[in-house]
Design a protein around this motif. Structure first.
Motif, PDB file in Angstrom:
ATOM      1  N   LYS A 215      -5.894  32.753  39.176  1.00  0.00           N
ATOM      2  CA  LYS A 215      -6.541  32.107  37.996  1.00  0.00           C
ATOM      3  C   LYS A 215      -5.566  32.534  36.780  1.00  0.00           C
ATOM      4  O   LYS A 215      -5.209  33.575  36.692  1.00  0.00           O
ATOM      5  CB  LYS A 215      -7.812  32.394  37.961  1.00  0.00           C
ATOM      6  N   CYS A 216      -5.923  31.708  35.840  1.00  0.00           N
ATOM      7  CA  CYS A 216      -5.315  32.224  34.291  1.00  0.00           C
ATOM      8  C   CYS A 216      -5.862  33.431  34.172  1.00  0.00           C
ATOM      9  O   CYS A 216      -7.212  33.638  34.151  1.00  0.00           O
ATOM     10  CB  CYS A 216      -5.761  30.967  33.235  1.00  0.00           C
ATOM     11  N   ILE A 217      -5.268  34.336  33.534  1.00  0.00           N
ATOM     12  CA  ILE A 217      -5.403  35.721  33.092  1.00  0.00           C
ATOM     13  C   ILE A 217      -6.697  35.749  32.162  1.00  0.00           C
ATOM     14  O   ILE A 217      -7.367  36.495  31.954  1.00  0.00           O
ATOM     15  CB  ILE A 217      -4.191  36.636  32.869  1.00  0.00           C
ATOM     16  N   ILE A 218      -6.371  34.753  31.175  1.00  0.00           N
ATOM     17  CA  ILE A 218      -7.518  34.715  30.038  1.00  0.00           C
ATOM     18  C   ILE A 218      -8.614  33.812  30.199  1.00  0.00           C
ATOM     19  O   ILE A 218      -9.634  34.214  30.176  1.00  0.00           O
ATOM     20  CB  ILE A 218      -6.652  33.999  28.616  1.00  0.00           C
ATOM     21  N   CYS A 219      -8.372  32.629  30.620  1.00  0.00           N
ATOM     22  CA  CYS A 219      -9.443  31.702  30.816  1.00  0.00           C
ATOM     23  C   CYS A 219      -9.912  31.179  32.137  1.00  0.00           C
ATOM     24  O   CYS A 219     -10.799  30.647  32.490  1.00  0.00           O
ATOM     25  CB  CYS A 219      -8.941  30.131  30.144  1.00  0.00           C
ATOM     26  N   SER A 220      -9.256  31.856  33.201  1.00  0.00           N
ATOM     27  CA  SER A 220      -9.703  31.578  34.613  1.00  0.00           C
ATOM     28  C   SER A 220      -9.369  30.247  35.395  1.00  0.00           C
ATOM     29  O   SER A 220      -9.859  30.019  36.360  1.00  0.00           O
ATOM     30  CB  SER A 220     -11.232  32.268  34.860  1.00  0.00           C
TER      31      SER A 220
ATOM     32  N   TYR B  56       2.316  27.941  33.542  1.00  0.00           N
ATOM     33  CA  TYR B  56       1.749  27.514  32.318  1.00  0.00           C
ATOM     34  C   TYR B  56       0.445  27.033  32.518  1.00  0.00           C
ATOM     35  O   TYR B  56      -0.047  26.322  33.479  1.00  0.00           O
ATOM     36  CB  TYR B  56       2.510  26.555  31.793  1.00  0.00           C
ATOM     37  N   CYS B  57      -0.623  27.631  31.521  1.00  0.00           N
ATOM     38  CA  CYS B  57      -1.903  26.973  31.813  1.00  0.00           C
ATOM     39  C   CYS B  57      -2.385  26.233  30.837  1.00  0.00           C
ATOM     40  O   CYS B  57      -2.221  26.258  29.508  1.00  0.00           O
ATOM     41  CB  CYS B  57      -2.917  28.467  31.754  1.00  0.00           C
ATOM     42  N   PRO B  58      -2.487  24.855  31.411  1.00  0.00           N
ATOM     43  CA  PRO B  58      -2.510  23.762  30.490  1.00  0.00           C
ATOM     44  C   PRO B  58      -3.996  24.007  29.552  1.00  0.00           C
ATOM     45  O   PRO B  58      -3.955  23.486  28.597  1.00  0.00           O
ATOM     46  CB  PRO B  58      -2.688  22.730  31.170  1.00  0.00           C
TER      47      PRO B  58
HETATM   48 ZN   LIG Z   1      -5.745  29.763  30.575  1.00  0.00          ZN
END
Ligand SMILES: [Zn+2]
Length: 411
Positions: A7-12, A50-52
């Motif tokens: 998962k994205c490190i900031i927003c999961s 990349y996390c959209p």
């Molecule tokens: Zn994210």
């Protein structure tokens, strides 16, 4: 030794999209000694996603942190241009925040104490935290009290008990090197005085993409930041960014200033302006990242064509600067001792060793005098102008410089 993050490190967000793939390569900071050359070398995939949702660019393949940082071979103090950078940094913070600098100053990832030393000279009480035991030992020897730990909420709680709250917390080129962003920011929130200021520098993704700096990708470098995801991350922890400045270290970085919410400081217009510019420049758009993903191959093709052509003419080529980025570039392009005789580097502890993956000997720059090349490939291109200045005598000897990034250029 390798963990697959999902998962994205900031927003999961679980839907991360791959845009850059540099294949399997050895750790960019793990120079080898002679005995190391005989052992099989560990290589790990180097891919960026990349996390959209929050626009954070990040690695999903995480190499064990202990392996990366506990015996870290990067001393910021060894680099002369960085010395000057941190001296000005300390003076600037001192001038801007006279109240906060009277309290103690904590530097996260303090390395050999390069920044804290300047704060100390100005009269501040300082404390460093750095996970690399070898580096922390050197800092202590230089008179900078340093805890050899990974900074997190627990460490912050213990520091509060022992020292009280910090007026200033700094963290330079640290947030990109961690998969525990939330742990670090939670610690900052806990440790920062209510009027305190959190100041950090990160390499700027906007520059990395604009200037084709794909070789700034390496396993230690887990996150690649624009301003937008940082605003989001700090907001989650009740902190807010009130100013941002461009700085030219590491191929283009930003220095960010934040405080507790509600802010006691006015928010500079630059904060919103930079975020708007990021959107205009496509940093919120997958297409931009996919396009950047095609850059490495183009540079590889051009660079190999040039170097192989020179070798056919029996030209002697050496490298300059065995930096992490250079090791990414050499490995990705498949450039070894058949092209580069050796790499000159001013860092004493790298000299006599060999580059990871490509096994090119690293020698002191004086070696160039004894053994004159025809071409010098500048791998630490962020220092290209200072290298060419220091070695300007080479011009009189008709030696040419090759700078690979942002595009392959002969000078
Ligand atoms: Zn994210």
């Amino acid at each position: 030794m390798l963990k697959k993050n999902k998962k994205c490190i900031i927003c999961s967000n679980p839907r991360l999209i791959k845009y850059l793939d540099l294949g399997k390569i050895a750790l960019a900071n793990s120079c080898l000694n002679k005995a190391g050359l005989k052992r099989p070398e560990l290589k790990f995939p180097l891919r960026v996603y990349y996390c959209p949702a929050c626009h954070l660019a990040q690695l999903k393949d995480w190499v064990d942190r202990k392996m990366l940082f506990e015996d870290y071979a990067y001393f910021t103090g060894a680099s002369q241009p960085l010395h000057e950078h941190f001296r000005k940094y300390a003076e600037d913070v001192y001038r801007k925040f006279p109240t906060q600098t009277k309290q103690f100053i904590l530097d996260i990832g303090s390395n050999d104490g390069i920044l804290l030393k300047h704060f100390q000279k100005l009269g501040a009480k300082v404390l460093g935290v750095d996970p690399a035991k070898n580096v922390a030992r050197i800092a202590r020897r230089n008179g900078i009290e340093t805890k050899a730990l990974f900074f997190n909420l627990n460490v912050a709680k213990n520091i509060v008990k022992e020292y009280g709250h910090a007026g200033i917390i700094t963290a330079n080129n640290i947030l990109a090197h961690t998969n525990n962003l939330h742990g670090i920011i939670a610690g900052v929130k806990k440790l920062l005085d209510e009027k305190g200021i959190f100041i950090f520098e990160v390499q700027y993704l906007g520059d990395l993409i604009k200037k084709n700096e794909f070789d700034n990708t390496y396993h230690e470098h887990i996150c690649y930041f624009s301003l937008f995801p940082l605003v989001k991350l700090l907001d989650i922890w009740g902190l807010q960014i009130f100013d941002v400045e461009r700085v030219d270290t590491q191929g283009g970085s930003i220095r960010v200033f934040a405080g507790h919410k509600p802010l006691l400081f006015p928010v500079n217009k630059r904060v919103l302006k930079m975020q708007n510019l990021e959107e205009e420049n496509g940093l919120h758009n997958l297409k931009t990242y996919k396009k950047f993903g095609t850059v490495p191959q183009k540079i590889k093709k051009k660079l190999l064509k040039l170097l192989i052509g020179l070798k056919k003419q029996n030209k002697k080529i050496v490298g300059y600067g065995a930096a992490a980025k250079g090791n990414t570039l050499l490995q990705y392009c498949g450039i070894g001792t058949e092209i580069i005789d050796y790499i000159a580097d001013t860092t004493a502890f790298k000299q006599g060793k060999f580059t990871p993956g490509t096994h090119i000997p690293i020698l002191p720059p004086e070696h160039i005098k004894k053994n004159l090349p025809d071409y010098v490939l500048i791998l630490a291109w962020n220092y290209a102008s200072s290298i060419m200045k220091n070695e300007s005598w080479l011009k009189n000897k008709n030696v040419k410089f090759i700078v690979p990034i942002p595009k392959v250029t002969i000078i």
